[in-house]
Design an enzyme around this catalytic site. Structure first.
Site, mmCIF file in Angstrom:
data_model
loop_
_atom_site.group_PDB
_atom_site.id
_atom_site.type_symbol
_atom_site.label_atom_id
_atom_site.label_comp_id
_atom_site.label_asym_id
_atom_site.label_seq_id
_atom_site.Cartn_x
_atom_site.Cartn_y
_atom_site.Cartn_z
ATOM 1 C CG HIS A 1 -5.869 -2.545 8.646
ATOM 2 N ND1 HIS A 1 -5.838 -0.952 9.465
ATOM 3 C CD2 HIS A 1 -4.368 -2.535 8.813
ATOM 4 C CE1 HIS A 1 -4.555 -0.558 9.954
ATOM 5 N NE2 HIS A 1 -3.859 -1.563 9.372
ATOM 6 C CG ASN B 1 -8.949 -1.790 11.922
ATOM 7 O OD1 ASN B 1 -8.012 -2.484 11.396
ATOM 8 N ND2 ASN B 1 -9.393 -0.531 11.106
ATOM 9 C CD GLU C 1 -8.895 0.761 7.696
ATOM 10 O OE1 GLU C 1 -8.611 -0.258 8.540
ATOM 11 O OE2 GLU C 1 -8.332 2.056 8.035
ATOM 12 C CG ASP D 1 -0.296 -0.486 2.619
ATOM 13 O OD1 ASP D 1 0.997 -0.507 2.630
ATOM 14 O OD2 ASP D 1 -0.944 -0.813 3.517
#
Ligand code: F6R
Length: 245
Positions: A137, A135, A142, A67
């Site tokens: 990811h 979380n 996400e 990313d």
């Protein structure tokens, strides 16, 4: 899933680096999928040390990063392109033209995503290194109502923006968007190695390994891949370990 439990961050880094080094020794032209964030820094330090000791040759290796922040140039010290140069590429004999990271400044992000997917498909990933967000990811996929298969522009969640604020001088400078590899591309890797360290990752690790496979916990999809190794320290595996007793 194979789980390697280590005493601490240093051992985690060393064990994961050994897996990457073995991959490169067996196949010097391997395509490695790489991650940024604080967790893999120790892995990269071990790769650099192995290179300095002449134990590995990176000249035929290709890399594809997961990313990049959208809106940051590659020479911006907060960009992931800059991170990779600083922690790895500038210190080993990889050809820079063999290293691939989505462009954070593409005028047309949709086109950039398409271009990146084609590149991944042409290269084929031999081994993907991952970290995991609090979380769940992976890359910047996400939590959501569905898994997104291909490279896409993503609006980062508040939790992720908050977690990343530690790398920026001003909170308002943290980018709100990123281009990330999709779930299908991550799962297309022949082998996946996920690194995690610290008690703050223990809850998500337990969910990822033992919980339901669901897009609300993106990393849970790794349960469906045939060759995943989790290299994590005792603290990160503490909640999972309790469940095993
Ligand atoms: C970054 C990436 C992210 C990180 C995750 C964990 O390329 O892929 O998914 O792995 O945000 O970051 P750290 O390691 O800083 O906890």
């Amino acid at each position: 899933m194979k789980i390697i439990r280590t005493k601490n961050y240093d051992e985690m880094s060393w064990r994961a680096a050994q897996i990457l080094l073995s991959q490169l020794i067996v196949k010097p032209s391997s395509v490695l999928g790489l991650a940024t964030g604080s967790t893999p820094i120790g892995v990269y330090e071990h790769l650099v040390r192995a290179y300095q000791k002449n134990e590995v040759d990176f000249s035929k290796m290709h890399t594809v990063n997961l990313d990049e922040y959208y809106g940051l140039a590659k020479d911006n010290p907060q960009s992931y392109a800059y991170f990779m140069n600083k922690h790895l590429f500038d210190h080993i004999n990889v050809s820079k033209e063999n290293t691939h990271i989505p462009s954070g400044l593409a005028d047309d992000p949709i086109l950039e995503c398409k271009r990146y997917d084609e590149r991944i498909e042409n290269l084929g990933i031999d081994l993907q290194l991952l970290g995991v967000g609090h979380n769940g990811h992976i890359g910047f996929n996400e939590p959501s109502d569905c898994f997104t298969p291909t490279t896409h522009l993503v609006h980062l969640s508040q939790k992720t923006i908050d977690a990343n604020a530690r790398f920026f001088e001003n909170r308002q400078d943290v980018p709100k968007e990123a281009i990330t590899m999709g779930i299908k591309s991550i799962l297309s890797a022949k082998k996946i190695v996920l690194v995690a360290s610290g008690a703050d990752k223990s809850s998500i690790l337990k969910k990822m390994i033992l919980g339901k496979v669901q897009p609300q916990v993106p990393a849970s999809i790794l349960q469906l891949h045939g060759d995943v190794t989790i290299v994590a320290d005792e603290a990160a595996l503490s909640e999972w370990s309790e469940e095993q007793e």
